[in-house]
Design an enzyme around this catalytic site. Structure first.
Site, PDB file in Angstrom:
ATOM      1  N   ASP A 245      31.847  42.317  36.158  1.00 44.68           N
ATOM      2  CA  ASP A 245      32.777  41.673  37.087  1.00 44.68           C
ATOM      3  C   ASP A 245      31.978  40.977  38.202  1.00 44.68           C
ATOM      4  O   ASP A 245      30.983  40.322  37.918  1.00 44.68           O
ATOM      5  CB  ASP A 245      33.773  42.707  37.637  1.00 44.68           C
ATOM      6  CG  ASP A 245      35.015  42.073  38.261  1.00 44.68           C
ATOM      7  OD1 ASP A 245      35.970  41.798  37.519  1.00 44.68           O
ATOM      8  OD2 ASP A 245      35.016  41.846  39.478  1.00 44.68           O
ATOM      9  N   TYR A 395      37.367  36.395  46.579  1.00 44.76           N
ATOM     10  CA  TYR A 395      37.727  35.369  45.596  1.00 44.76           C
ATOM     11  C   TYR A 395      37.790  33.999  46.253  1.00 44.76           C
ATOM     12  O   TYR A 395      37.316  33.009  45.687  1.00 44.76           O
ATOM     13  CB  TYR A 395      39.060  35.712  44.930  1.00 44.76           C
ATOM     14  CG  TYR A 395      38.938  36.803  43.898  1.00 44.76           C
ATOM     15  CD1 TYR A 395      38.902  36.509  42.540  1.00 44.76           C
ATOM     16  CD2 TYR A 395      38.838  38.137  44.287  1.00 44.76           C
ATOM     17  CE1 TYR A 395      38.768  37.508  41.589  1.00 44.76           C
ATOM     18  CE2 TYR A 395      38.701  39.144  43.344  1.00 44.76           C
ATOM     19  CZ  TYR A 395      38.666  38.832  41.997  1.00 44.76           C
ATOM     20  OH  TYR A 395      38.518  39.828  41.068  1.00 44.76           O
ATOM     21  N   HIS A 452      36.732  46.172  30.206  1.00 46.61           N
ATOM     22  CA  HIS A 452      36.160  45.583  31.410  1.00 46.61           C
ATOM     23  C   HIS A 452      35.453  46.603  32.309  1.00 46.61           C
ATOM     24  O   HIS A 452      34.441  46.294  32.922  1.00 46.61           O
ATOM     25  CB  HIS A 452      37.291  44.896  32.191  1.00 46.61           C
ATOM     26  CG  HIS A 452      36.822  44.082  33.345  1.00 46.61           C
ATOM     27  ND1 HIS A 452      36.138  42.887  33.188  1.00 46.61           N
ATOM     28  CD2 HIS A 452      36.935  44.270  34.684  1.00 46.61           C
ATOM     29  CE1 HIS A 452      35.864  42.379  34.373  1.00 46.61           C
ATOM     30  NE2 HIS A 452      36.331  43.197  35.296  1.00 46.61           N
TER      31      HIS A 452
END
EC number: 3.3.2.9
Length: 476
Positions: A245, A395, A452
């Site tokens: 990630d 983000y 993930h």
């Protein structure tokens, strides 16, 4: 006349005798410079930064001390949580909706009931404190990390420093199951090699117990620089890196920034932003003649049908990304105020990012891979630190820019790289595509299962792959 010309021709020959070697040396020098510049490793400029409140102090050196840190709780904190859990409101789910519309509210009520009546936060705080925690101030903000050294090192074994970096919506707690496998492999039937690790797991600034940046612009490159400074402060000159990630992007930037400090880079998620005609041709031909574009049968199985797996499924799973890359503070208000909303938002990712088929289950398949105690402990790290908004801002700082204009966009990775490709990852990156950025791939593993959150879900599989990679690098 012939006699008169002799001195002149002799003069020309003398000039040629000097000029020709000079010209050859000049051209040769330019050729050598061109060849060396072609092979010169490009790097990201390290630079410097200030993320504390207000302007950077002009005088006084930053406190570089490393301070022991302990996670604590209180009756007031727990009472406030319970009060909020008791006052939650729910909207009934559509019949047969499972997790297709997001977190199923019927199952959410069961999770909240467990959280309120059975989950023991004090006990989980003890679990969190079982590893040594520290804080240190870097570029104006407090950086939290855990640092675990092996309790016993067999004779002849070298201890390798390993920095492991989490992502969103995870935390340093994701690594709690893999740390003992890496630091004490002999106790966990992982004794086939000569690799033992000293593990450092920091919290990304703005996540958990690392202070949030007070200034705009804090991206993965700034994080990479801070983590290099952290490792340097701990006394390490060379070290291995591991992450998935955001952790993958951060450690990739670390390798691009100071390749001489990075012995090896191990990823369980690969960021490949470069597209273009070459990739388009690879995608078009890959389904029919994969060998022609460097794809394997397993690559084909994981990548195609391309539209479904790389566009439709990715769009379905990435709505949160658009919100957080544009207006994180707006959505974050409700999550920071409601523990139930926070849990639904975070835990939904631990469902479908672990296994895409969990979308069809009424409970999201959450308890098939994790315990509710593990899941809620991760949620609590965000809750007690009020860090969901600052984590979402990461983000905006990284995605709101043109990816082609970022400092790392045109810089490859030359350090030895290992890639663990888990089958349930959000997107599959074939080795042939990864090689466009990672020029020195030592190991590329098609993992048999997992998604993930690899370290959290399949710690032994990931530990074995890290060890195999490091063992190969050490033998180079």
């Amino acid at each position: 006349q012939t006699i008169l010309c002799l001195p002149r021709s002799f003069e020309y020959s003398q000039k040629n005798a000097v000029l020709v070697p000079v010209a050859v040396l000049g051209v040769g020098g330019m050729l050598v410079y061109w060849l060396r510049s072609r092979h010169k490793i490009k790097t990201i400029e390290m630079g410097d930064g200030w993320w504390g409140s207000g302007e950077r102090p002009l005088k006084g050196k930053e406190d570089e001390s490393i301070r022991p840190f302990k996670i604590e709780t209180s009756d007031k904190e727990i009472e406030d949580l319970h009060c909020r859990l008791e006052q939650a409101r729910y909207t009934p789910p559509l019949e047969g909706a499972a997790f297709h519309y997001g977190f199923n509210s019927s199952y959410l009520q069961k999770v909240v009931a467990y959280w309120r009546n059975q989950f023991d936060w004090r006990k989980q705080v003890e679990v969190l404190n079982k590893y040594p925690h520290f804080q240190t101030t870097i570029e104006g903000i407090n950086i939290h990390f855990i640092h675990v050294k092996p309790s016993y090192v067999p004779h002849g074994r070298a201890v390798q420093p390993l920095l492991m970096v989490h992502g969103w919506p995870g935390s340093f707690y994701e690594f709690y199951k893999i740390i003992p496998l890496l630091a004490e492999p002999a106790r966990h039937d992982l004794n086939e090699g000569d690799v033992v690790f000293e593990v450092i797991c920091p919290s990304i600034p703005g996540y958990g117990f690392s202070e949030a940046p007070h200034q705009k612009g804090f991206d993965t490159i700034a994080t990479a620089r801070i983590f290099h400074k952290l490792m340097n402060r701990l006394g390490f000159k060379e070290y291995y890196l591991q992450g998935g990630d955001w952790g993958s992007r951060i450690i990739t930037n670390m390798a691009q920034m100071l390749p001489q400090s990075v012995k090896g880079l191990h990823l369980n998620f690969v960021f490949v932003s470069r597209q273009g005609l070459r990739r388009m041709i690879s995608v078009m031909l890959g389904a029919y003649v994969p060998w022609l574009v460097g794809l394997t049968r397993e690559d084909v199985r994981r990548t195609y049908p391309f539209i479904q797996k790389n566009i439709y499924e990715l769009l379905r799973e990435s709505g949160y990304l658009h919100i957080q890359a544009t207006k994180p503070d707006t959505a974050g208000c409700g999550l920071n105020d409601s523990p139930v909303g926070l849990a639904a938002y975070i835990l939904e990712k631990f469902s479908t990012w672990t296994d895409k088929s969990f979308l069809h289950k009424d409970d999201g398949g959450l308890e098939s891979k994790y315990s509710l105690d593990e899941l809620l402990t991760n949620v609590m790290i965000y809750w007690v630190t009020s860090s969901i908004v600052s984590s979402m801002r990461f983000y905006k700082e990284n995605i709101s820019k043109d990816p082609g204009l970022t400092a790392d966009a045109r810089v490859g990775v030359d350090v030895p790289t290992g890639i663990a490709a888990f089958p349930q990852e959000l997107v599959h990156t074939p080795r042939a595509w990864a090689k466009e950025i990672f020029k020195n791939i030592i190991t590329y593993s098609y993992m048999p299962r997992g998604g993930h959150f690899a370290a959290f879900e399949e710690p032994k599989l990931l530990a074995q792959d890290i060890m195999r990679f490091v063992r190969k690098v050490e033998q180079l």
